[in-house]
Scaffold this motif. Structure first.
Motif, mmCIF file in Angstrom:
data_model
loop_
_atom_site.group_PDB
_atom_site.id
_atom_site.type_symbol
_atom_site.label_atom_id
_atom_site.label_comp_id
_atom_site.label_asym_id
_atom_site.label_seq_id
_atom_site.Cartn_x
_atom_site.Cartn_y
_atom_site.Cartn_z
ATOM 1 N N LEU A 174 -33.394 -29.939 24.479
ATOM 2 C CA LEU A 174 -33.154 -29.175 23.517
ATOM 3 C C LEU A 174 -33.068 -27.910 23.773
ATOM 4 O O LEU A 174 -32.569 -26.533 23.266
ATOM 5 N N ASN A 175 -32.752 -27.537 24.903
ATOM 6 C CA ASN A 175 -32.955 -26.330 25.620
ATOM 7 C C ASN A 175 -31.658 -26.459 26.477
ATOM 8 O O ASN A 175 -32.121 -27.448 27.839
ATOM 9 N N TRP A 176 -30.757 -25.311 27.010
ATOM 10 C CA TRP A 176 -29.916 -25.167 27.583
ATOM 11 C C TRP A 176 -30.624 -23.612 28.715
ATOM 12 O O TRP A 176 -29.861 -22.520 27.558
ATOM 13 N N GLU A 177 -31.328 -23.624 29.356
ATOM 14 C CA GLU A 177 -31.583 -22.237 29.931
ATOM 15 C C GLU A 177 -31.024 -22.133 31.712
ATOM 16 O O GLU A 177 -31.789 -22.390 32.137
ATOM 17 N N TYR B 59 -31.659 -27.515 31.381
ATOM 18 C CA TYR B 59 -29.997 -27.983 31.363
ATOM 19 C C TYR B 59 -30.439 -29.242 29.967
ATOM 20 O O TYR B 59 -30.455 -30.778 30.124
ATOM 21 N N GLN C 123 -28.630 -23.714 19.613
ATOM 22 C CA GLN C 123 -30.147 -23.751 19.147
ATOM 23 C C GLN C 123 -29.667 -25.359 17.854
ATOM 24 O O GLN C 123 -28.244 -25.974 17.860
#
Length: 291
Positions: free
Chosen positions: A58-61, A67, A232
């Motif tokens: 759920l997160n792309w950082e 990833y 998001q």
């Protein structure tokens, strides 16, 4: 003399056939080279990150080497589905109007407008959405206007030329005897269109839908300008989001190492996603034709 002419004609035909064969092989080779390049660049990242973590994360950082592309997958699905829901009925109805209802003078005007619509660069669509659609959404719904809804509206307009042109050609290709026989049996013109002509042209219409989906899911620049580009999990079409193609275009210029490989891996997932959609729709076309 006749034998010489025959041999010359046969030689020319052989050259033309070989030219067509080479063209087909070049197309297949191009596809294979693209697949090898994308999969070769993206597979290492999938192995390092983990397939489930990559697809369902759920997160792309990138700064933290996290990833996850699931929010972008959902955004791509929402945008594509919304564009098809709006664009296909309008496109098919316009094709019916042009091929069966419109007088010739009006048909030429509408066809010219459709051709002009097809020739407008995608960035112009994006600017129009940014300056017109986004402020309208912000005025009536708030939130700034940059949203999935704005992307849906723009993409639904962008896929219209493809759907209209191919559907119109498919409808015009239906033998006139079908229409004449239906009218002779007492059916109205509208009944004939929806119960005889459209079913006969369903293969071409579904083909236009396939190409429309490809155009919608692969569009980048126009979407970047209107969707908000926020990674998001979208819960509403009024939310900001980021699609798979937008993610690649935005970050590829400065990415390196695992980050760059993750972007290529995003391309791999997008490629597979498009292949699955095309396979399903082509299967439906073949299945309907066999029935």
């Amino acid at each position: 003399m006749d034998r010489k002419k025959y041999r010359k004609k046969k030689k020319i035909e052989n050259i033309i056939e070989k030219t067509f064969l080479v063209s087909a092989l070049v197309s297949i080779l191009s596809l294979l080279l693209i697949m090898i390049f994308i999969f070769g660049k993206g597979a290492p990242a999938i192995n390092k990150i983990g397939l489930s973590n990559f697809i369902f994360g759920l997160n792309w950082e990138p700064s933290a080497d996290i990833y996850g592309i699931f929010p972008m997958i959902l955004a791509s699905l929402y945008v594509t589905f919304g564009a098809i829901v709006i664009g296909v009925p309008i496109g098919v109805f316009t094709a019916i109007f042009l091929s069966e209802i419109a007088p010739k003078w009006l048909g030429k005007i509408v066809e010219s407008a459709v051709q002009l619509l097809a020739g407008i660069p995608s960035v112009i669509y994006g600017f129009f959405g940014l300056l017109v659609i986004v402020p309208l959404i912000d005025k009536y719904y708030g939130g700034g206007g940059n949203s999935i809804l704005a992307a849906i509206i723009i993409l639904s307009a962008m896929i219209l030329p493809t759907i209209i042109t191919i559907s119109e050609n498919a409808i015009k290709a239906v033998p006139k005897e079908y229409k004449e026989g239906s009218l002779a049996l007492g059916s109205s013109e509208i009944q004939t269109i929806f119960k005889v002509i459209l079913p006969a042209a369903k293969s071409g219409i579904l083909t236009s839908v396939v190409l429309g989906i490809g155009r919608a899911i692969g569009e980048t620049m126009a979407v970047i300008l209107v969707i908000g580009n926020t990674v998001q999990l979208p819960s509403s079409i009024l939310d900001r989001a980021r699609t798979l193609t937008a993610n690649i275009a935005i970050e590829m210029g400065y990415a390196y190492g695992l980050h760059q490989e993750a972007l290529f891996a995003t391309g791999v997932i997008l490629f597979i996603f498009i292949m699955i959609i095309n396979f399903i729709l082509n299967f439906l076309i073949i299945d309907r034709n066999s029935n």
